[in-house]
Structures are given as structure tokens and as C-alpha cells.
Design a protein around this motif. Structure first.
Motif, short mmCIF file in Angstrom:
data_model
loop_
_atom_site.label_atom_id
_atom_site.label_comp_id
_atom_site.label_asym_id
_atom_site.label_seq_id
_atom_site.Cartn_x
_atom_site.Cartn_y
_atom_site.Cartn_z
N MET A 1 -3.22 -48.00 -17.00
CA MET A 1 -3.42 -46.57 -17.26
C MET A 1 -2.30 -45.76 -16.61
O MET A 1 -1.82 -44.78 -17.18
N GLY A 2 -1.87 -46.20 -15.43
CA GLY A 2 -0.78 -45.49 -14.76
C GLY A 2 0.51 -45.54 -15.54
O GLY A 2 1.26 -44.57 -15.60
N SER A 3 0.79 -46.69 -16.18
CA SER A 3 2.00 -46.79 -16.99
C SER A 3 1.92 -45.88 -18.20
O SER A 3 2.91 -45.30 -18.63
N GLY A 4 0.71 -45.74 -18.75
CA GLY A 4 0.53 -44.81 -19.87
C GLY A 4 0.80 -43.39 -19.44
O GLY A 4 1.43 -42.61 -20.17
N LEU A 5 0.33 -43.05 -18.23
CA LEU A 5 0.59 -41.70 -17.72
C LEU A 5 2.07 -41.51 -17.41
O LEU A 5 2.59 -40.39 -17.46
N LEU A 6 2.77 -42.61 -17.09
CA LEU A 6 4.21 -42.51 -16.87
C LEU A 6 4.91 -42.07 -18.14
O LEU A 6 5.83 -41.24 -18.11
N PHE A 7 4.47 -42.59 -19.28
CA PHE A 7 5.04 -42.15 -20.54
C PHE A 7 4.65 -40.69 -20.82
O PHE A 7 5.40 -39.95 -21.46
N ASN A 8 3.47 -40.31 -20.33
CA ASN A 8 3.06 -38.91 -20.43
C ASN A 8 4.08 -38.01 -19.73
O ASN A 8 4.39 -36.91 -20.18
N VAL A 9 4.58 -38.52 -18.59
CA VAL A 9 5.60 -37.78 -17.84
C VAL A 9 6.81 -37.49 -18.72
O VAL A 9 7.38 -36.41 -18.70
N LEU A 10 7.17 -38.49 -19.52
CA LEU A 10 8.38 -38.37 -20.32
C LEU A 10 8.29 -37.22 -21.30
O LEU A 10 9.23 -36.44 -21.45
N TYR A 11 7.14 -37.11 -22.00
CA TYR A 11 7.13 -36.06 -23.02
C TYR A 11 6.44 -34.77 -22.57
O TYR A 11 6.36 -33.82 -23.33
N ILE A 12 6.02 -34.72 -21.31
CA ILE A 12 5.56 -33.45 -20.74
C ILE A 12 6.65 -32.83 -19.88
O ILE A 12 6.93 -31.64 -19.96
N GLY A 13 7.30 -33.67 -19.06
CA GLY A 13 8.26 -33.13 -18.10
C GLY A 13 9.69 -33.06 -18.57
O GLY A 13 10.45 -32.19 -18.13
N LEU A 14 10.10 -33.98 -19.47
CA LEU A 14 11.51 -34.04 -19.82
C LEU A 14 11.97 -33.07 -20.91
O LEU A 14 13.16 -32.79 -20.98
N PRO A 15 11.11 -32.58 -21.81
CA PRO A 15 11.62 -31.67 -22.85
C PRO A 15 12.43 -30.49 -22.32
O PRO A 15 13.47 -30.16 -22.89
N VAL A 16 11.96 -29.85 -21.25
CA VAL A 16 12.72 -28.71 -20.70
C VAL A 16 14.09 -29.18 -20.23
O VAL A 16 15.11 -28.51 -20.46
N SER A 17 14.14 -30.35 -19.59
CA SER A 17 15.41 -30.87 -19.11
C SER A 17 16.34 -31.22 -20.26
O SER A 17 17.55 -30.98 -20.20
N ILE A 18 15.76 -31.81 -21.33
CA ILE A 18 16.58 -32.16 -22.50
C ILE A 18 17.16 -30.91 -23.15
O ILE A 18 18.35 -30.88 -23.51
N VAL A 19 16.33 -29.89 -23.29
CA VAL A 19 16.82 -28.64 -23.88
C VAL A 19 17.94 -28.05 -23.02
O VAL A 19 18.94 -27.53 -23.54
N GLN A 20 17.78 -28.12 -21.71
CA GLN A 20 18.81 -27.61 -20.81
C GLN A 20 20.13 -28.35 -21.01
O GLN A 20 21.21 -27.75 -20.94
#
Length: 414
Positions: free
Chosen positions: A212-231
Motif C-alpha cells: 500500500m505504501g508503494s501505491g501511495l508513493l505513486f500517488n506522490v508522483l501525480y499529486i506532488g510533481l505536476p507543479v514542478s513539471i509545469v515549472q
């Protein structure tokens, strides 16, 4: 009377956490007034990355924990709480260091302050909120989490308005975690303090939460990284995208109190009544999402002008796209609750990974071609994919259980 009592309880579960989640609104105007859109961009990136890391750092306690403790006696509940305190640091500490360093090298304005803010936000994975929700004590959330966050936000806003540097807010954010845990200790008593046995069991508990933790790690990718990618690919779109992303995610965090409350309701149900409660909970989440999405689309442009001190305005097309995204996220929450209730919590990863892949692959190009609206549309595609996969898994579960039940009936009649 029972329905009125349930509605009153639901309001408590929504309004009390909302006080804590909305506390950044006290700080954002001070940041934008003092440091402009560049200061806001640094704050947004730090909180987006830190918030995503906090989701992963909970290691599934925030997802399955409330239903788990709802069905235990007091001793069992406190044992699970202690194990959560000893196991979560194994994920929280490296996550906080990683996002702190990443933010430091990513932002242009006040990198040290932003890095500390990201780390302090990630550390809030240690929140006791999931436990109090699971045992049906919303007022304890007020004293242990909402109140400390509000007081620290007020102190930050006052200090920043008086001329204090950006790092003041970062350091006060870091202070929120020990204050939350101290308040929870005072509420729960000495039996909530981890023992030597709890610390020895921590690695094994962490391994059991790995899927479950690894699944939440992928959650990190598409919750936290979009702003960074746009930047990185479309920096001129970052202030508006970060603004709508921040306000929308704050709304989603508040609305998460609805499935959180329903978790204990579903988890404490008689097995014969659980299926009905699961379906009801999923419908409630979808309905709340629809209403909230429409409200966000209508109000976000006006709210943004107030919150961001006129430095950042969210256009109506961006607000409408974010409103749709909010509605889909709430639907996902309801389906996730159903996955946990049907014993399929680990399969949530099967929905999270494809969603993350779509988000990471589409946000950059869409932001480059269509600005902030394009980035939000990419997130919509990712969330819709997750909804479709979870719906398929739940449908398959119902069909298989129906076949199993029919087979048992046939065996008896034979």
C-alpha cells in the motif's frame, strides 16, 4: 433523531479538519503581499512536494487505519496507534530529506526556506488525525491538529506582515508536528507512548504496509510533481496552475473528512449490512464531489483574487477544469473506501500506477501547449483512469462473490 445525529457528526468531521486545512489561507496573502508571485511559486512548490511526500509517509495508515481501529477494543486501538508512530518515521524521515533537497534546487526564490517548508510539510505524515477519525472522536482532531495549525498560521502571518523573513513560516510549520503529537499524547494518556517492543516491531509493520505504501508513493508522483513539471516546461503557467492546484487540493483535503467519517461507519458495520453501507458511502462521496466541483468552478476566480492579494487570478476556464477534477477526486475517495472495505486495499496500487504514468506523461506537454488549463486536463485524464480501474476491480469482486455464493447454494441443494 438518528439521522439528525449522523448529520451533526458528519458536520463535525468536515468542519473541524477544515479549520486545520484552511490555515494556509491565513499565510498565503502575507506571502504574496511581501514576496509577490515568485514567493507564492516557492511556497506552492514546497507545499505540493511536501504534501505529496506526507501522503506516502503515512504508509497506508490514513487509508486503511480508520476502518481497522474502528472494530478494535481500546487496548487494540492504542497498540495500532503506537505501531503507527514507530513505523511511519521509517518512511517520513527519508521522504522529508528528499523533498527538502529537491525543493532547494528547484525554486528560485528563498530556496533554503522553501526546502525547510517542504520537509516540514512532509513530516505532517505523523498526524494522529486518522486515529481519532477511526475511533469517532472528531473533537480530538480539533485539539490535536486543527488548533495548533491555526495558531502557528496566525503567528506566521503576523510575523511576515511585520517584516520577518520567509523562513519564519517554514520553521513554524516544522513546529506543528511535535505540537500535534504532544496534544495527542495528552488526550490519549501514557498508554499511547511507544514501548521498546513497539520500536522492535516497527520494521516488520513497515514491511507489511509496503504494497500500500508503494501505491501511495505513486500517488506522490501525480499529486506532488505536476507543479514542478509545469515549472520546468512552462514557468509562465506556474503561478496560475499552482494557485488552482493549491486551492483545489485544499478543498479535496477538507472533503476527505467525508470518506474518513464514513470509514468508521463502514468498518463498524455488521457483515450483513456492510455491502449496503459501502454502496451508500460511495454514492455520498460522488454526490459531495459533484456539488463541490460546481461550487469550486463558480467561486475560485473570486476567491483567488482575495487569497493571492491580486497577484494571481484563476480564469474561469481553469476553474471549471479544476472543479471537474475535484468531483472526480471525491469519486475516487469513495471507491477507495469501498476497496478497503472489500479487502482489496493493496489493489489500489493497480489504479494508482497507470494514473501516475498518464499524469507524468501528459502534464508537461499539455501545459506547454495549453497553459494551466492543459495541465489540469492532463490531471483529469489521470484521475479518470484511476476511477475506471477501481470501478472495474470492484465490479469483478461483486461478480466473483456472487458466483461463489451461488456455488455454495448449489452444493447445499445437491
Amino acid at each position: 433523531m438518528e439521522r439528525v445525529r449522523q448529520m451533526r457528526q458528519m458536520l463535525l468531521y468536515v468542519l473541524i479538519p477544515a479549520a486545520g486545512f484552511l490555515s494556509p489561507l491565513l499565510v498565503i496573502p502575507a506571502i504574496t503581499a511581501r514576496f509577490g508571485s515568485s514567493g507564492w511559486t516557492s511556497m506552492a512548490l514546497a507545499q505540493a512536494l511536501g504534501g505529496a511526500a506526507a501522503v506516502a509517509g503515512q504508509m497506508g495508515w490514513g487509508v486503511a487505519g480508520p476502518q481497522q481501529v474502528a472494530g478494535l477494543d481500546d487496548a487494540g486501538r492504542l497498540e495500532q496507534y503506537r505501531l503507527s508512530l514507530t513505523s511511519r518515521p521509517l518512511a517520513v524521515v527519508p521522504a522529508a530529506v528528499a523533498v527538502g533537497l529537491g525543493t532547494y534546487f528547484l525554486v528560485d526564490h528563498a530556496p533554503l526556506a522553501a526546502g525547510i517548508l517542504a520537509a516540514g510539510t512532509a513530516a505532517q505524515a505523523m498526524t494522529p488525525q486518522w486515529f481519532f477519525v477511526g475511533i469517532g472522536r472528531p473533537l480530538a482532531v480539533l485539539w490535536s491538529e486543527s488548533l495548533p495549525k491555526i495558531l502557528l498560521a496566525i503567528a506566521s502571518a503576523v510575523a511576515l506582515r511585520a517584516g520577518a523573513p520567509f523562513i519564519t513560516f517554514s520553521l513554524l510549520t516544522c513546529l506543528s508536528v511535535p505540537l500535534m503529537l504532544l496534544a495527542a499524547r495528552l488526550i490519549l494518556g501514557r498508554a499511547s507512548v511507544p514501548t521498546a517492543v513497539d520500536w522492535r516491531l516497527a520494521p516488520g509493520v513497515a514491511r507489511s504496509q509496503l504494497v500500500m505504501g508503494s501505491g501511495l508513493l505513486f500517488n506522490v508522483l501525480y499529486i506532488g510533481l505536476p507543479v514542478s513539471i509545469v515549472q520546468l516546461v512552462a514557468p509562465t503557467a506556474t503561478p496560475v496552475f499552482a494557485a488552482t492546484e493549491r486551492l483545489m487540493r485544499m478543498g479535496a483535503s477538507i472533503l476527505h473528512a467525508v470518506p474518513a467519517r464514513l470509514q468508521s461507519w463502514v468498518g463498524s458495520a455488521d457483515p450483513n449490512d456492510r455491502d449496503r453501507r459501502v454502496r451508500t458511502a460511495a454514492r455520498i462521496c460522488a454526490s459531495v464531489g459533484l456539488i463541490s466541483g460546481i461550487g469550486y468552478a463558480a467561486l475560485a476566480p473570486t476567491v483567488s483574487r482575495l487569497v493571492f492579494s491580486g497577484q494571481v487570478d484563476i480564469p474561469y476556464p481553469v476553474a471549471a477544469a479544476s472543479g471537474l477534477l475535484l468531483a472526480i477526486i471525491c469519486t475516487t475517495m469513495g471507491l477507495g473506501l469501498a476497496m478497503v472495505a472489500t479487502g482489496q486495499a493493496n489493489l489500489i496500487t493497480a489504479a494508482t500506477i497507470p494514473a501516475a504514468v498518464i499524469a507524468l506523461g501528459a502534464v508537461g506537454p499539455m501545459a506547454r501547449w495549453h497553459g494551466p488549463s492543459g495541465a489540469v486536463i492532463a490531471e483529469i485524464a489521470a484521475e479518470a483512469t484511476g476511477v475506471a480501474i477501481q470501478w472495474f476491480l470492484l465490479r469483478r469482486y461483486v461478480e466473483r462473490r456472487g458466483q461463489h455464493t451461488a456455488g455454495r447454494v448449489t452444493d447445499r441443494s445437491g
